[in-house]
Motif scaffolding. Structure first.
Motif, PDB file in Angstrom:
ATOM      1  N   VAL A 132      39.573  20.145 -27.461  1.00  0.00           N
ATOM      2  CA  VAL A 132      39.911  19.094 -26.492  1.00  0.00           C
ATOM      3  C   VAL A 132      40.270  17.812 -27.228  1.00  0.00           C
ATOM      4  O   VAL A 132      41.267  17.147 -26.916  1.00  0.00           O
ATOM      5  CB  VAL A 132      38.750  18.874 -25.503  1.00  0.00           C
ATOM      6  CG1 VAL A 132      38.993  17.648 -24.629  1.00  0.00           C
ATOM      7  CG2 VAL A 132      38.528  20.118 -24.648  1.00  0.00           C
ATOM      8  N   SER A 147      47.206   9.680 -17.815  1.00  0.00           N
ATOM      9  CA  SER A 147      47.169  10.867 -16.957  1.00  0.00           C
ATOM     10  C   SER A 147      47.614  12.109 -17.729  1.00  0.00           C
ATOM     11  O   SER A 147      47.031  13.181 -17.557  1.00  0.00           O
ATOM     12  CB  SER A 147      48.024  10.671 -15.696  1.00  0.00           C
ATOM     13  OG  SER A 147      49.367  10.443 -16.027  1.00  0.00           O
ATOM     14  N   ALA A 150      44.778  13.078 -19.902  1.00  0.00           N
ATOM     15  CA  ALA A 150      43.743  13.736 -19.104  1.00  0.00           C
ATOM     16  C   ALA A 150      44.133  15.177 -18.798  1.00  0.00           C
ATOM     17  O   ALA A 150      43.288  16.083 -18.848  1.00  0.00           O
ATOM     18  CB  ALA A 150      43.498  12.960 -17.813  1.00  0.00           C
ATOM     19  N   VAL A 151      45.409  15.402 -18.493  1.00  0.00           N
ATOM     20  CA  VAL A 151      45.864  16.765 -18.188  1.00  0.00           C
ATOM     21  C   VAL A 151      45.738  17.649 -19.422  1.00  0.00           C
ATOM     22  O   VAL A 151      45.217  18.769 -19.338  1.00  0.00           O
ATOM     23  CB  VAL A 151      47.318  16.760 -17.650  1.00  0.00           C
ATOM     24  CG1 VAL A 151      47.896  18.170 -17.627  1.00  0.00           C
ATOM     25  CG2 VAL A 151      47.359  16.141 -16.267  1.00  0.00           C
ATOM     26  N   THR A 152      46.208  17.177 -20.572  1.00  0.00           N
ATOM     27  CA  THR A 152      46.129  18.027 -21.772  1.00  0.00           C
ATOM     28  C   THR A 152      44.679  18.278 -22.166  1.00  0.00           C
ATOM     29  O   THR A 152      44.322  19.385 -22.564  1.00  0.00           O
ATOM     30  CB  THR A 152      46.952  17.445 -22.942  1.00  0.00           C
ATOM     31  OG1 THR A 152      47.035  18.438 -23.967  1.00  0.00           O
ATOM     32  CG2 THR A 152      46.330  16.210 -23.546  1.00  0.00           C
ATOM     33  N   GLY A 153      43.833  17.270 -22.013  1.00  0.00           N
ATOM     34  CA  GLY A 153      42.412  17.487 -22.288  1.00  0.00           C
ATOM     35  C   GLY A 153      41.809  18.494 -21.330  1.00  0.00           C
ATOM     36  O   GLY A 153      41.040  19.374 -21.735  1.00  0.00           O
ATOM     37  N   SER A 154      42.176  18.385 -20.056  1.00  0.00           N
ATOM     38  CA  SER A 154      41.659  19.306 -19.037  1.00  0.00           C
ATOM     39  C   SER A 154      42.126  20.734 -19.274  1.00  0.00           C
ATOM     40  O   SER A 154      41.347  21.683 -19.136  1.00  0.00           O
ATOM     41  CB  SER A 154      42.083  18.844 -17.643  1.00  0.00           C
ATOM     42  OG  SER A 154      41.534  17.575 -17.364  1.00  0.00           O
ATOM     43  N   LEU A 157      40.215  22.023 -22.171  1.00  0.00           N
ATOM     44  CA  LEU A 157      38.839  22.282 -21.763  1.00  0.00           C
ATOM     45  C   LEU A 157      38.772  23.576 -20.959  1.00  0.00           C
ATOM     46  O   LEU A 157      37.872  24.402 -21.168  1.00  0.00           O
ATOM     47  CB  LEU A 157      38.292  21.109 -20.944  1.00  0.00           C
ATOM     48  CG  LEU A 157      36.863  21.282 -20.433  1.00  0.00           C
ATOM     49  CD1 LEU A 157      35.882  21.505 -21.585  1.00  0.00           C
ATOM     50  CD2 LEU A 157      36.453  20.075 -19.601  1.00  0.00           C
ATOM     51  N   LEU A 158      39.726  23.783 -20.063  1.00  0.00           N
ATOM     52  CA  LEU A 158      39.773  25.013 -19.280  1.00  0.00           C
ATOM     53  C   LEU A 158      39.910  26.231 -20.202  1.00  0.00           C
ATOM     54  O   LEU A 158      39.219  27.240 -20.019  1.00  0.00           O
ATOM     55  CB  LEU A 158      40.921  24.972 -18.276  1.00  0.00           C
ATOM     56  CG  LEU A 158      41.124  26.228 -17.429  1.00  0.00           C
ATOM     57  CD1 LEU A 158      39.904  26.474 -16.548  1.00  0.00           C
ATOM     58  CD2 LEU A 158      42.365  26.098 -16.569  1.00  0.00           C
TER      59      LEU A 158
END
Length: 172
Positions: A132, A147, A150-154, A157-158
């Protein structure tokens, strides 16, 4: 003898190195997480064996990526001079670097009173956090908005949570 653009190695500026650095970090972190999940029956020295497994797997995948890059350059009929080889070696090294934090977590885990299972979970958490972190750092370096970061981190993380889910399914 005149050299054409086709014969020249690709540009290797700071932008390319940064891209390779972050890409290798994300890939290497995911690889480390996969190694941890796949670590089956460890022998008499499980902590040492897992540390070595993480580091050696990182080195083997680094070597495979170096070989693929150099082979691809030869197929594109680019000269493989010393400079090009050194660039490829350096550009792919983050794959190995990403294996170090989970390996350190395993090595330090006995100091925290963790057994083998606890060490695996700690190393897996460190690998996913690295995955992440590398992806968010890459997005930030690229000038992405919050944003997009946040999307790439999410997303990463997924992906890490999917690896954790596989561990849960496979070991229970």
């Amino acid at each position: 003898m005149n050299r054409t653009d086709r014969d020249m190695p690709p540009p290797r500026g700071a932008e390319h190195r940064a891209h390779a650095h972050y890409t290798g970090g994300v890939y290497g972190s995911m690889l480390a997480a996969s190694v941890i999940v796949g670590a089956g029956d460890l022998g008499s020295y499980p902590h040492t064996e897992l540390v070595l497994l993480l580091l050696f797997t990182g080195v083997v995948f680094w070597a495979a990526h170096v070989h693929a890059q150099l082979f691809g350059a030869r197929l594109a009929q680019r000269d493989l001079d010393r400079r090009t080889v050194l660039h490829v070696l350096r550009d792919e090294w983050p794959i190995v670097n990403a294996a170090v934090p989970p390996a350190v977590a395993v090595a330090a885990s006995p100091l925290l009173g963790l057994g083998v299972e606890g060490s695996l979970w700690l190393a897996l958490a460190v690998a996913v956090a690295g995955q992440v972190g590398w992806s968010v750092a890459a997005a930030r370096r690229a000038g992405a908005s919050r944003s997009v970061m946040a999307v790439t981190g999410s997303v990463n993380l997924l992906l890490g949570l999917l690896i954790i889910l596989f561990k849960l399914v496979l070991t229970h």
